[in-house]
Design an enzyme around this catalytic site. Structure first.
Site, PDB file in Angstrom:
ATOM      1  N   ASP A  86       0.858  -1.189   0.000  1.00 17.82           N
ATOM      2  CA  ASP A  86       0.000   0.000   0.000  1.00 17.82           C
ATOM      3  C   ASP A  86       0.893   1.239   0.000  1.00 17.82           C
ATOM      4  OD1 ASP A  86      -2.447  -1.200   0.028  1.00 17.82           O
ATOM      5  OD2 ASP A  86      -2.594  -1.288   2.202  1.00 17.82           O
ATOM      6  N   ASP A 143      -4.703  -2.829   5.000  1.00 16.92           N
ATOM      7  CA  ASP A 143      -5.189  -2.276   6.269  1.00 16.92           C
ATOM      8  C   ASP A 143      -6.713  -2.283   6.382  1.00 16.92           C
ATOM      9  OD1 ASP A 143      -5.799  -0.269   4.489  1.00 16.92           O
ATOM     10  OD2 ASP A 143      -4.260   1.115   5.215  1.00 16.92           O
ATOM     11  N   ASP A 170      -9.352  -5.523   2.109  1.00 25.59           N
ATOM     12  CA  ASP A 170      -8.047  -6.097   1.759  1.00 25.59           C
ATOM     13  C   ASP A 170      -7.944  -7.559   2.181  1.00 25.59           C
ATOM     14  OD1 ASP A 170      -6.868  -3.869   0.559  1.00 25.59           O
ATOM     15  OD2 ASP A 170      -6.350  -3.006   2.499  1.00 25.59           O
TER      16      ASP A 170
END
Length: 1035
Positions: free
Chosen positions: A456, A758, A762
């Site tokens: 990310d 997070d 996901d």
């Protein structure tokens, strides 16, 4: 061997292995000395079956409860409800009007009738002496009273096992039991033949050796168990937001009490059983408790929230009613915790290695015993005494049997699978200090093989400390990074624009402005929400005033699929207004009007759209995250059942949020590149922002490709084959895009993939990846539960540290395997060949037990705890297809084994002549010299890789520190465990030879003989160095 291991023990994966695969390898491991110890760190499949039965039972109970509650609702309004419930005296005396069992039956049984009788949620709150708005009082007496009546929010855990339990388990070793019987028989025969104490020496020597092995083994295992206990405690550190004494605060879920008001958000785990108080669009995933995959709508009509379930969408306030073991989740967790974690692929593979070697060792033991007995019989035939058997003959036969059993002890490398656990436990403890919490044991070893990391952007590559630094409202574009500049900006924009902007900021938010215990303003929420709320306060806005002026009717929380969030509010003068915010280009595309510089709403023409798109690109080019805020006048008729409109909005403005790149990220990306690990950035941000950040981090190179999620989705399989290896940045990606990328990398390109995440969405990608890495600060509980490792500081540099530790674990276990296989090969061949050619074994049972302890427990401690070094990140990753026992290892094993065998055989055949040994003690001195040399060869092989026999093993241990590098002493003093183990091994060897000869069948050696022993051991190191110069084909 590798193909055999892959065929029979390769079904077990790093995660999500089937029960059939776990069952299969257990059946193949039939040759096990100590089942309790060997299978201590493997899954308890029977307990898992129990847990699944509880799940099925819960599923049926809840299904029936829901059906009953639905039927009850149809009649409840027509009935005159009355209660025969009597408040227990102790509950009433404590100041409450309802007991724990009654509360449990309401929520767990979804009992609408009882809930109605007790006055709905408000009535339950009153009976629990709490306030829906202010929460419980935290005075010590009241808190203790609640704990006494309702219990605490902790689950029953199995009590920690004491040291004596591990001693008892170590004694369960079948071969040690047989040796114990041999020792007892030896004692009886010896004392009967030679009297006390002379006749007891051999038996007592074996007993002392067994006890030493047992206590050293138990100490090592006990320390491992304490490490795992500490790590389990860390895994369970979960906090939730509650209101107590009218103050919002974070507390541990284990401090929750009935009556607490808990604030739940998307991705949270419900921490206790409770009742819905207020909230919007709440969807609860109950699959962990019931197995049902369909999410459940929770609202005022269906207010029941069950512990252990997950908030899939929406947010709400919950009244806690039942905690700890009174909940179904508590009962399920008590069973699941006994089920244990899945064994790791390396543990399984090394169990396979232990089984193969054990079979070979058993064969050699039987043949050695047969040859030794045959030699005794032949001698008696020659002497003509074959019909006359004395006590000495019986003792000799017993000694042969003890040697054969001890060969099995040495040959079955019980320590191999346990070395994996030791190394993983050591690494997990150290990684915890480096801000990485390992949830899945296999993740340590898998991370060492990783070839690509999909990371990310927000919070991982950047700091996640966000501030609004630029804004464009009503055509006014300014920097707003300070209090003064923000105030000036607020004065420059029209009143209508400012008013509706503040209304949007304070109502369309997942955050909250609260007052803490010191009565200071505190902003709660995600970093993005915090930045916007802080911007609103600097503009002079009053969050409470804005929220009280209008009533929120419907909320659609932000999720990474829609890339926006929305809210509908009821205005004080009547009518409804919708507010929307999210990804700039997506929200702007939903707008057809804009507030101009005069505060007038005007149509959004092409020039205005181009201007706003230029602003977005300009902000994004400066590495800013851009958000667009918009509103829509709905009119007087709106139902909360209707969806929030998706178009026709009026653009309020665009803000640019600064999230600086973390220090050290660029260097960490460069380390990954040198280690052969490809770093890809997968983000929901604008493509321009993503590219700017990726270049700043060193991820995006000239030959790399940056692509948007929608464009990636449209590619054909053939195009993806060519495109995916070049993708370095994926922007505006959805969770499904991330999942698709990970799946292609794993299956089509056979990459070992690590993925960061997070958010709740996901979870599929984290689950699909070989290693799921969840963020400890920004990550939701759903993401953390799906992950294998939690990055506690959300820092990309920590991910690189995890990769380094993963490689260290893999290499350390390879070192130990190389060391142990070398000792096994030499010990087997020496005793077998000597028995065949000379009729006796040079190594006695006591000596072999000592060698076994060096290679099994002490060798594992020395080699499996080697800390990582920076050179590990300069070699290529093992990848998915790398052989665990490599050609390099076979070269070192065979080379060292040959050298040690030549040394031992030379001493056995030429030792007496070389050292001029004659007289009655010559055989004893020679055997002591052989034993001593063998041990020191292994000690130095452990540094180079393997002790002339014990001194061969000492130096063998030193050589084992490096499998390919010649300098094996580099960094040796940094590993105090290794140095302590070597020093203790050498010290005990001196004591055994010089002072315990009566029990260990040794005799004190002269200085010359000591020098030769150590020299032969030391000579193994240049031999190891020479072997490393022989090139081998990589596999």
């Amino acid at each position: 061997m590798e193909s055999y291991l892959n065929e029979n023990f390769g079904d077990v994966k790093a995660k999500n292995s089937s029960d059939e695969a776990l069952q299969r390898w257990r059946k193949l491991c039939w040759l096990v000395k100590n089942r309790k110890r060997r299978f201590r760190f493997t899954a308890n499949l029977s307990k898992r079956v129990e847990a699944e039965a509880i799940r099925r039972s819960n599923q049926e109970k809840l299904r029936v409860a829901v059906l009953v509650s639905k039927a009850a609702l149809q009649f409840i309004h027509c009935l005159n409800l009355s209660s025969d419930y009597v408040v227990p005296k102790e509950v009433e005396e404590a100041g409450f009007q309802i007991c724990a069992d009654e509360l449990g039956s309401i929520v767990e049984g979804h009992d609408v009738k009882k809930l109605k009788i007790h006055g709905e949620v408000e009535g339950i709150a009153e009976k629990l002496s709490t306030s829906i708005n202010d929460g419980i009082s935290t005075s010590e007496d009241l808190v203790n009273g609640r704990k006494e009546i309702y219990g605490i929010n902790k689950f029953t855990e199995s009590p920690p096992r004491g040291f004596l339990v591990f001693v008892w388990e170590a004694l369960q070793d079948m071969t040690l039991m047989i040796l114990g019987v041999c020792a007892l028989v030896s004692l009886i025969v010896g004392i009967a033949m030679e009297g006390w104490p002379k006749g007891s020496h051999d038996g007592l020597g074996i007993v002392a050796s067994i006890l030493l092995v047992v206590f050293v083994t138990a100490t090592s295992d006990y320390k491992q168990s304490l490490q795992f206990k500490d790590l389990d405690r860390e895994k369970k550190k979960i906090t939730v937001q509650v209101t107590r004494n009218a103050v919002r605060q974070k507390i541990s879920i284990y401090d929750l009490l009935p009556g607490d008001i808990v604030h739940l958000f998307i991705g949270d785990q419900v921490p206790a059983d409770g009742l819905f108080v207020s909230g919007f669009s709440v969807l609860i995933n109950e699959s962990s408790l019931t197995g049902e995959s369909e999410p459940v709508n929770v609202n005022a009509a269906n207010p029941f929230l069950l512990s252990g379930t997950k908030v899939q969408d929406g947010s709400c306030k919950m009244l806690v009613t039942t905690v700890g073991m009174r909940t179904q989740w508590g009962k399920l967790m008590a069973t699941l915790s006994e089920g244990g974690d899945d064994e790791t692929p390396l543990q399984v593979k090394l169990n396979g290695v232990a089984t193969i070697i054990g079979k070979i060792g058993l064969f050699f033991a039987v043949v050695t015993f047969a040859v030794l007995v045959q030699g005794l019989c032949n001698r008696k035939l020659r002497e003509g005494t074959h019909w006359i058997w004395s006590g000495d003959d019986a003792r000799e036969m017993l000694e042969f049997f003890a040697v054969a059993v001890t060969i099995v002890v040495v040959a079955v490398p019980e320590g191999l699978p346990l070395a994996v656990t030791l190394s993983l436990a050591f690494a997990m403890k150290k990684m915890m200090n480096d801000k990485a919490l390992v949830r899945n044991l296999a993740a340590c070893e898998t991370m060492g093989s990783s070839t690509t990391i999909c990371s990310d952007k927000t919070g991982t590559l950047t700091t996640n400390h966000m501030t609004v630094v630029k804004a464009c409202v009503s055509g006014e574009t300014r920097e707003v990074g300070s209090s003064e500049s923000t105030t000036s900006f607020g004065s420059a924009i029209p009143d209508l624009a400012k008013s509706v902007l503040l209304e949007s900021i304070f109502n369309n938010t997942g955050g909250e402005v609260v007052f803490n215990e010191e009565k200071k303003v505190q902003i709660l929420g995600t970093p993005t929400e915090t930045a916007l709320l802080e911007f609103g306060l600097l503009l002079g806005g009053d969050s409470r005033q804005k929220q009280e002026k209008s009533k929120i009717v419907k909320v659609e929380p932000f999720n990474s699929t829609k890339k926006r969030m929305g809210v509908v509010i009821e205005l004080p003068n009547g009518g409804f207004r919708a507010h929307c915010k999210g990804a700039s280009e997506i929200v702007l595309a939903a707008c057809d009007k804009v507030i101009d510089s005069n505060g007038v709403v005007v149509p959004l023409d092409k020039a205005s759209i181009n201007h706003l798109n230029d602003i977005i690109e300009r902000f994004a080019g400066e590495s800013l995250r851009t958000l667009c805020l918009a509103y829509l006048e709905i009119g007087n008729e709106y139902s909360d059942e209707s969806p929030i409109p998706s178009e026709g909005y009026t653009c309020i403005g665009i803000v640019g949020i600064k999230d600086p790149v973390r220090p050290g990220v660029k260097e960490s990306v460069a380390i990954c590149r040198s280690a052969g690990i490809v770093v890809r950035m997968v983000t929901g941000d604008n493509l321009t922002t993503a590219k700017a950040i990726a270049r700043e981090c060193g991820i995006l190179t000239d030959d790399g490709i940056a692509i948007e999620g929608p464009a990636f989705r449209e590619k054909s399989e053939e195009e993806l084959q060519e495109l995916i290896p070049k993708i370095q940045v994926m922007a505006r990606s959805s969770p499904l895009d991330k999942h698709a990328l990970v799946k292609h990398l794993r299956t089509t390109f056979q990459e070992v993939v690590a993925v960061t995440g997070d958010g709740t969405n996901d979870a599929p990608a984290l689950h699909e990846a070989d290693i799921g890495l969840a963020m400890g600060i920004a990550g939701t509980e759903v993401a953390k539960e799906s992950a294998d490792v939690i990055i506690l500081d959300d820092n990309f540099s920590t991910i690189v540290t995890v990769a380094k530790w993963g490689r260290s674990v893999y290499i350390n276990i390879q070192k130990f395997v190389q060391f142990q296989l070398t000792v096994n090969v030499v010990a087997l061949i020496v005793n077998f060949s000597s028995a065949c050619l000379t009729g006796n074994a040079p190594l006695t049972a006591v000596q072999l037990l000592w060698v076994n302890m060096i290679m099994d427990t002490l060798g594992a401690l020395a080699l499996a705890t080697e800390p990582p070094n920076d050179d590990l990140m300069k070699r290529s990753p093992v990848g998915r297809k790398g052989n665990f026992i490599s050609n390099v290892m076979w070269r070192n094993i065979l080379g060292q084994s040959l050298y040690q065998f030549v040394v031992i055989w030379y001493l056995q055949t030429r030792g007496k002549a070389v050292f001029r040994l004659d007289g009655p003690d010559s055989d004893l001195i020679l055997n002591t010299l052989i034993f001593n040399s063998f041990v020191f060869c292994q000690i130095l092989l452990c540094v180079a890789d393997n002790e002339p026999l014990l001194f061969l093993q000492v130096f063998n241990e030193i050589s084992s520190r490096e499998m390919e590098k010649i300098n094996v002493f580099k960094g040796i003093l940094k590993n105090y465990v290794f140095v302590c183990v070597l020093a203790c091994t050498a010290l005990f060897q001196i004591i055994i030879v010089e002072f315990l000869g009566t029990f260990a069948n040794t005799t004190p050696l002269s200085l010359q003989q000591w020098f030769v022993s150590v020299f032969f051991g030391f000579l193994g190191m240049p031999i190891a160095a020479a072997l490393k110069m022989i090139p081998v084909v990589s596999n």
